[in-house]
Design an enzyme around this catalytic site. Structure first.
Site, short mmCIF file in Angstrom:
data_model
loop_
_atom_site.label_atom_id
_atom_site.label_comp_id
_atom_site.label_asym_id
_atom_site.label_seq_id
_atom_site.Cartn_x
_atom_site.Cartn_y
_atom_site.Cartn_z
N LYS A 178 6.99 5.14 -5.13
CA LYS A 178 7.82 4.07 -5.82
C LYS A 178 8.35 3.32 -4.69
O LYS A 178 8.66 1.89 -4.66
CB LYS A 178 8.71 4.37 -6.66
CG LYS A 178 7.83 4.80 -8.05
CD LYS A 178 6.89 3.85 -8.67
CE LYS A 178 6.14 4.08 -9.93
NZ LYS A 178 5.40 3.16 -10.67
N TYR B 17 5.87 11.25 -6.18
CA TYR B 17 6.55 9.86 -6.92
C TYR B 17 7.75 9.12 -6.32
O TYR B 17 7.41 7.90 -6.25
CB TYR B 17 6.87 10.47 -8.35
CG TYR B 17 7.34 9.30 -9.25
CD1 TYR B 17 6.47 8.68 -9.96
CD2 TYR B 17 8.61 8.87 -9.64
CE1 TYR B 17 6.46 7.67 -11.00
CE2 TYR B 17 8.88 7.88 -10.60
CZ TYR B 17 7.98 7.22 -11.21
OH TYR B 17 8.11 6.32 -12.04
N1 NAD Z 1 9.65 5.52 -17.97
C1 NAD Z 1 10.58 5.57 -17.21
O1 NAD Z 1 11.68 5.94 -17.32
C2 NAD Z 1 9.95 4.79 -16.07
C3 NAD Z 1 11.07 4.36 -14.94
C4 NAD Z 1 10.88 4.05 -14.11
C5 NAD Z 1 9.46 3.33 -13.38
N2 NAD Z 1 8.49 3.50 -14.56
C6 NAD Z 1 7.29 3.27 -14.22
O2 NAD Z 1 6.85 2.29 -15.40
C7 NAD Z 1 5.45 2.38 -15.41
C8 NAD Z 1 5.07 2.73 -16.87
O3 NAD Z 1 5.66 3.96 -17.25
P1 NAD Z 1 5.44 4.59 -18.73
O4 NAD Z 1 6.95 5.30 -18.78
O5 NAD Z 1 5.43 3.68 -19.57
O6 NAD Z 1 4.37 5.62 -18.64
P2 NAD Z 1 3.37 6.17 -19.63
O7 NAD Z 1 2.80 7.34 -18.88
O8 NAD Z 1 3.70 6.15 -20.88
O9 NAD Z 1 2.04 4.97 -19.42
C9 NAD Z 1 1.45 4.60 -18.35
C10 NAD Z 1 0.13 4.04 -18.82
O10 NAD Z 1 -0.65 3.94 -17.43
C11 NAD Z 1 -1.99 4.22 -17.90
N3 NAD Z 1 -2.68 4.83 -16.57
C12 NAD Z 1 -2.43 5.74 -16.02
N4 NAD Z 1 -3.33 6.02 -14.95
C13 NAD Z 1 -4.17 4.85 -15.06
C14 NAD Z 1 -5.08 4.34 -14.26
N5 NAD Z 1 -5.69 4.96 -13.29
N6 NAD Z 1 -5.67 3.10 -14.45
C15 NAD Z 1 -5.16 2.51 -15.55
N7 NAD Z 1 -4.31 2.80 -16.17
C16 NAD Z 1 -3.56 4.29 -16.02
C17 NAD Z 1 -1.96 5.39 -18.93
O11 NAD Z 1 -2.98 5.51 -19.52
C18 NAD Z 1 -0.66 5.09 -19.75
O12 NAD Z 1 -1.25 3.93 -20.66
C19 NAD Z 1 4.91 3.37 -14.26
O13 NAD Z 1 4.52 2.86 -13.29
C20 NAD Z 1 5.96 4.05 -14.02
O14 NAD Z 1 6.16 4.78 -12.79
C21 NAD Z 1 8.85 4.50 -15.70
#
Ligand code: NAD
Length: 266
Positions: free
Chosen positions: A161, A157
């Site tokens: 990123k 991961y």
């Molecule tokens: N939650 C955190 O603290 C955090 C922190 C830093 C970065 N992020 C990043 O933010 C983004 C969203 O994260 P989140 O926390 O909302 O995650 P989440 O798991 O709640 O949502 C992710 C969404 O992406 C969709 N997805 C996954 N694989 C896919 C694919 N192959 N094609 C299309 N859609 C797909 C899923 O169905 C889901 O709806 C991600 O890139 C994550 O790495 C999250």
């Protein structure tokens, strides 16, 4: 900020951060494509946005496959006639069952790379072809504090990123001659289904979190790491997306901007 007349595609918009991004873009006037591999969630989000008097269209996409992303772009064009804004938000923390493993396995390496890095490149390719023709576009990639700050336990991961930040810079240079801005956002700690998975794993394998509920384990990490002392929210990320998607940001490109409560300052 005025996004009236603009059309945005948000990948992974079926829940979590992507949902909040789509809602914020719609509130500011954009028409929004809710693109997700989970079509039921995408339909629910689009319905909620339409019920609020805005315009949204759900489209099924798997960002790991170029053919699927090309189909998404064609579907968005058929529905709204143009594409101005792409938010590459879809991302995963690990493959299925990751939270039950103390260490990532080969499937985690491959799947995380396919979604988090190749998925961003695939969608960018499909949409930027259309943006180039109009000499206008805003691409915003959701990276992470994990792309700048090492942490033990889940290198696929972190590396993915860091890859998104690097890809953002390369794409910004490639697309600058076409008046397309490409930036990344690095969120910190947000309570979404993704962090629920992380916290669930911590309660199994991290001695400081054993015996805690996943939510309490998350709060422990927030208290330990965030100078402002509070978690970030999906709406925080949506607010910055709206700014970067607007014409107020026309001279910002190739940047990766933190939204992390001060946990990392470069
Ligand atoms: N939650 C955190 O603290 C955090 C922190 C830093 C970065 N992020 C990043 O933010 C983004 C969203 O994260 P989140 O926390 O909302 O995650 P989440 O798991 O709640 O949502 C992710 C969404 O992406 C969709 N997805 C996954 N694989 C896919 C694919 N192959 N094609 C299309 N859609 C797909 C899923 O169905 C889901 O709806 C991600 O890139 C994550 O790495 C999250």
């Amino acid at each position: 900020m005025d996004l009236n007349g603009k059309v945005a595609v948000v990948t992974g918009a079926g829940r979590g951060i992507g949902r909040a991004i789509a809602e914020k873009l719609a509130e500011h006037g954009a028409k929004v494509v809710i693109a997700d591999v989970g079509i039921d969630n995408a339909v629910n989000v689009a319905e909620a946005i339409n019920d609020d008097g805005h315009e949204a269209e759900p489209i099924a996409v798997d960002v790991t496959r170029q053919s699927s992303v090309d189909r998404m772009a064609r579907g968005a064009m058929a529905r709204f006639g143009q594409l101005d804004i792409l938010i590459n938000n879809a991302g995963i923390i690990g493959a299925r069952g990751w939270e039950t493993r103390g260490r990532p396995n080969e499937r985690d390496w491959d799947t995380v790379y396919a979604v988090n890095v190749k998925g961003v490149a695939n969608a960018t390719r499909a949409v930027s072809v259309l943006m180039r023709k109009r000499k206008y576009g805003k691409i915003i990639n959701i990276a992470s504090v994990a792309g700048r700050q090492g942490a033990p336990g889940n290198p696929p991961y972190n590396i993915s990123k860091a890859g998104v930040i690097s890809l953002t810079q390369a794409t910004a240079l490639e697309l600058a001659p076409f008046n397309i801005n490409v930036n990344a956002i690095c969120p910190g700690l947000l309570w979404t289904p993704m962090w629920e998975r992380i916290a669930t794993r911590q309660t199994k394998y991290d001695s400081a979190s054993q015996g805690l509920t996943p939510r309490k384990a998350f709060e422990r990490v927030v208290a330990e790491r965030i100078p402002l002392g509070r978690e970030q929210t999906p709406e925080d990320i949506g607010n910055l997306v709206v700014f970067l998607a607007s014409d107020l940001s026309e001279n910002i490109t190739g940047q990766a901007i933190n939204v992390n409560g001060g946990s990392r300052m470069d």
